[in-house]
Design an enzyme around this catalytic site. Structure first.
Site, short mmCIF file in Angstrom:
data_model
loop_
_atom_site.label_atom_id
_atom_site.label_comp_id
_atom_site.label_asym_id
_atom_site.label_seq_id
_atom_site.Cartn_x
_atom_site.Cartn_y
_atom_site.Cartn_z
N PRO A 39 -2.18 4.01 15.05
CA PRO A 39 -2.27 5.24 14.85
C PRO A 39 -3.96 5.66 15.70
O PRO A 39 -4.90 4.51 15.12
CB PRO A 39 -2.03 5.56 13.58
CG PRO A 39 -1.38 3.82 12.95
CD PRO A 39 -2.15 2.90 13.64
N THR A 41 -5.14 11.61 6.49
CA THR A 41 -4.43 10.67 4.94
C THR A 41 -5.71 10.82 4.45
O THR A 41 -6.38 11.40 4.46
CB THR A 41 -3.76 9.13 5.28
OG1 THR A 41 -4.94 8.47 5.95
CG2 THR A 41 -2.85 8.98 6.26
N TYR A 99 -14.49 -2.83 10.48
CA TYR A 99 -13.04 -2.20 10.93
C TYR A 99 -12.26 -2.58 12.32
O TYR A 99 -11.15 -2.69 12.32
CB TYR A 99 -13.23 -0.24 10.61
CG TYR A 99 -11.45 0.18 10.63
CD1 TYR A 99 -11.02 0.17 9.23
CD2 TYR A 99 -11.80 0.91 11.41
CE1 TYR A 99 -9.55 -0.01 9.69
CE2 TYR A 99 -9.65 1.13 11.51
CZ TYR A 99 -9.23 1.42 10.58
OH TYR A 99 -7.52 1.41 10.10
N GLY A 132 0.62 -0.84 -0.17
CA GLY A 132 0.23 -0.05 -0.49
C GLY A 132 0.54 1.10 -0.13
O GLY A 132 0.98 2.16 1.41
N VAL A 187 -3.42 -6.41 -2.17
CA VAL A 187 -3.12 -8.13 -1.43
C VAL A 187 -3.73 -8.84 -1.29
O VAL A 187 -4.39 -10.11 -0.55
CB VAL A 187 -2.49 -7.70 -0.32
CG1 VAL A 187 -1.64 -6.68 -0.51
CG2 VAL A 187 -4.02 -6.53 0.44
N ARG A 246 -2.16 -0.89 -6.10
CA ARG A 246 -2.69 -1.43 -7.27
C ARG A 246 -2.88 -0.19 -7.86
O ARG A 246 -4.07 -0.71 -8.78
CB ARG A 246 -5.02 -0.93 -6.44
CG ARG A 246 -4.88 -2.46 -4.92
CD ARG A 246 -6.24 -2.98 -4.44
NE ARG A 246 -6.63 -1.42 -4.18
CZ ARG A 246 -7.89 -0.86 -3.81
NH1 ARG A 246 -8.73 -1.05 -3.89
NH2 ARG A 246 -8.16 0.17 -3.50
N ARG A 247 -3.34 1.28 -7.60
CA ARG A 247 -3.08 1.98 -8.35
C ARG A 247 -1.37 2.05 -9.67
O ARG A 247 -0.72 2.70 -8.69
CB ARG A 247 -3.84 3.46 -7.96
CG ARG A 247 -4.87 3.28 -7.26
CD ARG A 247 -5.55 4.28 -7.11
NE ARG A 247 -4.37 4.45 -5.53
CZ ARG A 247 -4.58 6.07 -4.84
NH1 ARG A 247 -5.57 7.26 -4.97
NH2 ARG A 247 -4.04 5.74 -3.46
N ASN A 249 1.26 -2.34 5.66
CA ASN A 249 0.36 -0.96 5.50
C ASN A 249 -0.64 -1.37 5.59
O ASN A 249 -1.89 -0.49 5.43
CB ASN A 249 1.32 -0.39 5.18
CG ASN A 249 0.79 1.14 5.00
OD1 ASN A 249 0.26 1.61 6.05
ND2 ASN A 249 0.54 1.31 3.51
N PHE A 251 0.54 6.46 4.81
CA PHE A 251 2.19 5.65 5.64
C PHE A 251 2.25 5.31 5.06
O PHE A 251 3.88 5.48 4.86
CB PHE A 251 0.53 5.03 6.92
CG PHE A 251 0.16 5.24 7.54
CD1 PHE A 251 0.13 7.13 7.78
CD2 PHE A 251 -1.16 4.79 8.71
CE1 PHE A 251 -0.22 7.40 9.22
CE2 PHE A 251 -2.14 5.00 9.49
CZ PHE A 251 -2.03 6.52 10.26
#
Length: 250
Positions: free
Chosen positions: A179, A184, A149, A9, A57, A34-35, A83, A14
């Protein structure tokens, strides 16, 4: 020789900042994401310090093939930073989208497991390595809309502890980084592209920044080999605890 760090990632947040911090310290980086356009931009910035791998992933087969097919000069991974992860939606459990739940489970839990399982055998064989898992305070403290989550990040915490237990005697270190509120793309993704809604989360606050977490990970990675940080929870100073809720009866 330069140590090799695999960061999942790296296209934002991060991961992107960790790639920069480690690259600036002379590490060789394997960055996944992915991008493709974002990977290309980071490659242009970090140049020979970064080897990019376009990867989701959640794709088990692709993860194992990517690790197996790394160039010889990148096969000896010294540090793994799991990450890649995300949150989707803030609805209560009864109104939440089941597909959102499945995507979070597939990414935050299964994706982390696939990458760890693919990288770990070589670390065990060498009796050397450090696994960083990026958890969250959501894995420790419930909040409205945090449901799945938070549960995925609780899994990350418990998996990190059990991984450390299973790896005793191998000299491999395992650290779970948790965190709190951080600015972000996290909120943008959770809000599904609603920029106004995403930015409102941070109004009037000084949240953590991506570089704060990147520097914490880098600092822990630099500790002597006999020092393992099992778990570290970090919040912005403006964030604290809400206490228990008690509902009055009518």
């Amino acid at each position: 020789m330069s140590k090799i760090v695999l960061i999942t990632g790296v296209t934002s947040g991060f991961g992107k900042e960790m790639a920069r911090v480690f690259a600036n310290d002379g590490y060789k980086i394997i960055g996944t994401g992915r991008r493709e356009d974002k990977l290309t931009q980071l490659k242009e910035e970090l140049k020979d310090s970064l080897h990019v791998v376009k990867l989701d992933v959640r794709d088990k087969k692709a993860v194992f093939e990517a690790i197996k097919n790394l160039p010889d000069s990148y096969k000896t991974i010294d540090i793994l930073i799991n990450n890649a992860g995300l949150a989707l939606g803030l609805e209560g459990a009864n109104n939440a989208d089941l597909e959102d739940w499945e995507i979070m489970i597939d990414t935050n839990i299964k994706g982390l497991l696939y990458v760890t399982k693919a990288v770990l055998p070589n670390m065990v064989k060498r009796k050397s390595g450090h696994v960083f898992n990026i958890g969250s305070i959501a894995g420790n403290w419930p909040y409205e809309g945090g449901n799945v989550y938070g549960a995925t990040k609780s899994f990350v915490k418990q998996f990190s502890l059990n991984l450390r237990t299973d790896l005793k005697g191998t000299n491999i270190r395992v650290s779970n980084i948790e965190p709190g509120m951080a600015k972000t793309e996290f909120s943008n993704v959770r809000s599904k592209g609603d920029e106004k809604k995403a930015q409102k989360v941070y109004e009037g606050y000084q949240p953590l920044l991506a570089e704060d977490i990147a520097n914490i990970v880098w600092t822990i990675a630099k500790f002597p080999a006999h020092v393992n940080v099992n778990n570290i929870e970090v919040m912005p100073t403006c964030q604290s605890f809400g206490g228990l809720v008690v509902e009055k009866s009518n």
